[in-house]
Design a protein around this motif. Structure first.
Motif, PDB file in Angstrom:
ATOM      1  N   GLN A  65       0.827  -1.211   0.000  1.00 27.74           N
ATOM      2  CA  GLN A  65       0.000   0.000   0.000  1.00 27.74           C
ATOM      3  C   GLN A  65       0.861   1.261   0.000  1.00 27.74           C
ATOM      4  OE1 GLN A  65      -2.603  -0.776   3.412  1.00 27.74           O
ATOM      5  NE2 GLN A  65      -4.308  -0.696   1.960  1.00 27.74           N
ATOM      6  N   LEU A  66       1.918   1.273   0.792  1.00 22.17           N
ATOM      7  CA  LEU A  66       2.803   2.437   0.816  1.00 22.17           C
ATOM      8  C   LEU A  66       3.625   2.515  -0.467  1.00 22.17           C
ATOM      9  CD1 LEU A  66       3.754   2.202   4.553  1.00 22.17           C
ATOM     10  CD2 LEU A  66       2.747   4.212   3.472  1.00 22.17           C
ATOM     11  N   ARG A  67       4.103   1.380  -0.943  1.00 23.09           N
ATOM     12  CA  ARG A  67       4.904   1.365  -2.174  1.00 23.09           C
ATOM     13  C   ARG A  67       4.090   1.812  -3.389  1.00 23.09           C
ATOM     14  NH1 ARG A  67       9.779  -2.490  -1.863  1.00 23.09           N
ATOM     15  NH2 ARG A  67      10.139  -2.516   0.384  1.00 23.09           N
ATOM     16  N   SER A  68       2.796   1.622  -3.350  1.00 21.85           N
ATOM     17  CA  SER A  68       1.968   2.068  -4.476  1.00 21.85           C
ATOM     18  C   SER A  68       1.777   3.584  -4.469  1.00 21.85           C
ATOM     19  CB  SER A  68       0.603   1.371  -4.450  1.00 21.85           C
ATOM     20  OG  SER A  68      -0.197   1.845  -3.381  1.00 21.85           O
ATOM     21  N   ARG A  69       2.025   4.220  -3.333  1.00 19.87           N
ATOM     22  CA  ARG A  69       1.829   5.666  -3.213  1.00 19.87           C
ATOM     23  C   ARG A  69       3.124   6.469  -3.193  1.00 19.87           C
ATOM     24  NH1 ARG A  69      -2.328   6.532   1.623  1.00 19.87           N
ATOM     25  NH2 ARG A  69      -1.795   8.697   1.143  1.00 19.87           N
ATOM     26  N   LEU A  70       4.254   5.786  -2.962  1.00 20.51           N
ATOM     27  CA  LEU A  70       5.525   6.478  -2.800  1.00 20.51           C
ATOM     28  C   LEU A  70       6.576   5.879  -3.724  1.00 20.51           C
ATOM     29  CD1 LEU A  70       5.523   6.465   1.098  1.00 20.51           C
ATOM     30  CD2 LEU A  70       5.232   8.493  -0.339  1.00 20.51           C
ATOM     31  N   PRO A  71       7.521   6.687  -4.179  1.00 23.82           N
ATOM     32  CA  PRO A  71       8.598   6.153  -5.018  1.00 23.82           C
ATOM     33  C   PRO A  71       9.722   5.554  -4.175  1.00 23.82           C
ATOM     34  CG  PRO A  71       8.901   8.501  -4.753  1.00 23.82           C
ATOM     35  CD  PRO A  71       7.606   8.147  -4.048  1.00 23.82           C
ATOM     36  N   GLU A  72      10.581   4.781  -4.814  1.00 24.55           N
ATOM     37  CA  GLU A  72      11.786   4.301  -4.127  1.00 24.55           C
ATOM     38  C   GLU A  72      12.749   5.460  -3.895  1.00 24.55           C
ATOM     39  OE1 GLU A  72      15.382   1.026  -4.581  1.00 24.55           O
ATOM     40  OE2 GLU A  72      14.108   1.451  -6.304  1.00 24.55           O
ATOM     41  N   ILE A  73      12.833   6.349  -4.876  1.00 23.97           N
ATOM     42  CA  ILE A  73      13.665   7.557  -4.770  1.00 23.97           C
ATOM     43  C   ILE A  73      12.784   8.754  -5.122  1.00 23.97           C
ATOM     44  CG2 ILE A  73      15.686   8.804  -5.627  1.00 23.97           C
ATOM     45  CD1 ILE A  73      16.821   6.040  -6.494  1.00 23.97           C
ATOM     46  N   ALA A  74      12.685   9.698  -4.217  1.00 25.01           N
ATOM     47  CA  ALA A  74      11.939  10.931  -4.480  1.00 25.01           C
ATOM     48  C   ALA A  74      12.935  12.020  -4.860  1.00 25.01           C
ATOM     49  CB  ALA A  74      11.146  11.342  -3.246  1.00 25.01           C
ATOM     50  N   ARG A  75      12.548  12.849  -5.786  1.00 27.52           N
ATOM     51  CA  ARG A  75      13.407  13.964  -6.220  1.00 27.52           C
ATOM     52  C   ARG A  75      12.579  15.241  -6.291  1.00 27.52           C
ATOM     53  NH1 ARG A  75      18.286  12.230  -8.520  1.00 27.52           N
ATOM     54  NH2 ARG A  75      18.393   9.984  -8.863  1.00 27.52           N
ATOM     55  N   ALA A  76      13.220  16.345  -5.969  1.00 23.67           N
ATOM     56  CA  ALA A  76      12.547  17.641  -6.044  1.00 23.67           C
ATOM     57  C   ALA A  76      13.613  18.727  -6.135  1.00 23.67           C
ATOM     58  CB  ALA A  76      11.678  17.880  -4.824  1.00 23.67           C
ATOM     59  N   GLU A  77      13.194  19.892  -6.592  1.00 18.98           N
ATOM     60  CA  GLU A  77      14.043  21.075  -6.537  1.00 18.98           C
ATOM     61  C   GLU A  77      13.355  22.078  -5.628  1.00 18.98           C
ATOM     62  OE1 GLU A  77      15.716  24.469  -9.500  1.00 18.98           O
ATOM     63  OE2 GLU A  77      15.994  22.380 -10.132  1.00 18.98           O
ATOM     64  N   LEU A  78      14.087  22.535  -4.634  1.00 14.89           N
ATOM     65  CA  LEU A  78      13.557  23.463  -3.641  1.00 14.89           C
ATOM     66  C   LEU A  78      14.384  24.733  -3.664  1.00 14.89           C
ATOM     67  CD1 LEU A  78      13.114  20.946  -0.666  1.00 14.89           C
ATOM     68  CD2 LEU A  78      11.335  21.751  -2.248  1.00 14.89           C
ATOM     69  N   ASP A  79      13.818  25.805  -4.169  1.00 11.17           N
ATOM     70  CA  ASP A  79      14.502  27.093  -4.222  1.00 11.17           C
ATOM     71  C   ASP A  79      15.889  26.951  -4.865  1.00 11.17           C
ATOM     72  OD1 ASP A  79      14.779  29.841  -3.854  1.00 11.17           O
ATOM     73  OD2 ASP A  79      15.579  29.625  -1.824  1.00 11.17           O
ATOM     74  N   GLY A  80      15.970  26.106  -5.897  1.00  8.83           N
ATOM     75  CA  GLY A  80      17.230  25.909  -6.611  1.00  8.83           C
ATOM     76  C   GLY A  80      18.099  24.792  -6.072  1.00  8.83           C
ATOM     77  N   LEU A  81      17.768  24.229  -4.920  1.00  8.12           N
ATOM     78  CA  LEU A  81      18.528  23.116  -4.339  1.00  8.12           C
ATOM     79  C   LEU A  81      17.946  21.805  -4.870  1.00  8.12           C
ATOM     80  CD1 LEU A  81      20.551  22.710  -1.593  1.00  8.12           C
ATOM     81  CD2 LEU A  81      18.507  21.442  -0.998  1.00  8.12           C
ATOM     82  N   ARG A  82      18.798  20.968  -5.445  1.00  9.07           N
ATOM     83  CA  ARG A  82      18.361  19.687  -6.011  1.00  9.07           C
ATOM     84  C   ARG A  82      18.438  18.609  -4.935  1.00  9.07           C
ATOM     85  NH1 ARG A  82      22.684  19.324 -10.456  1.00  9.07           N
ATOM     86  NH2 ARG A  82      23.821  19.897  -8.571  1.00  9.07           N
ATOM     87  N   LEU A  83      17.299  17.998  -4.646  1.00  9.46           N
ATOM     88  CA  LEU A  83      17.132  17.073  -3.532  1.00  9.46           C
ATOM     89  C   LEU A  83      16.795  15.682  -4.040  1.00  9.46           C
ATOM     90  CD1 LEU A  83      16.363  16.446  -0.463  1.00  9.46           C
ATOM     91  CD2 LEU A  83      14.070  17.183  -1.109  1.00  9.46           C
TER      92      LEU A  83
END
Length: 166
Positions: A65-83
């Motif tokens: 159930q959690l794996r269907s809603r979340l990725p193995e690796i999450a990525r985002a850019e926050l105010d120019g910072l690559r996360l």
């Protein structure tokens, strides 16, 4: 931008709820980052309901159930910072170099799994943070989470918060 970093919440197995100090930090944050091992869908729903923005991945103890809603690796850019956010990074020996090679396009990697707080910076400039666990201190003196700020694409003010015993 105010961040809260947490991982390995393991609810309801390790605790019935998150510590009040972590909930207060979540309520005040612009972004909550969770590096997996939720264990319980209700925890994801509760944090999602209270967080202004949630960036999260699943961990090795998280079921379908959690794996269907979340990725193995999450990525985002926050105010120019690559996360990037991942649960497991392998053994501590060589972790910094291994992660720098695996995540060359990230400025910050948040990870979990060990329940041991970690803060290092690779020669490439990649910052690696593990906030520990707010509910299961394992071999650590206290349970923990982290807060930080991002301004002009830079991470600053990283603070490890130690929680009182339950």
């Amino acid at each position: 931008m105010r961040l809260v970093l947490t991982s390995d919440t393991h609810l309801p197995k390790r605790a019935r709820d998150l510590p009040p100090r972590l909930w207060a930090a979540i309520d005040a944050a612009d972004v909550v980052i969770h590096a997996g091992d939720w264990v319980d869908v209700a925890t994801l729903d509760a944090i999602s309901a209270r967080a202004t923005r949630l960036i999260a991945c699943y961990g090795n103890n998280d079921g379908p159930q959690l794996r269907s809603r979340l990725p193995e690796i999450a990525r985002a850019e926050l105010d120019g910072l690559r996360l990037a956010v991942i649960h497991e990074t392998g053994q501590s020996a060589g972790r910094t170099e291994r992660c720098a090679a695996r995540f060359p396009d990230a400025d910050l990697l948040v990870f979990g799994h060990s329940h041991i707080p970690w803060d290092t910076t690779a020669e490439t400039g990649l910052r690696l943070l593990n906030p520990g666990s707010p509910t299961d201190r394992r071999r650590q003196p206290t349970a923990t989470f982290m807060t930080a700020t991002i301004s002009d694409g830079r991470l600053a003010g990283v603070t490890l918060h130690e929680l009182p015993p339950r």
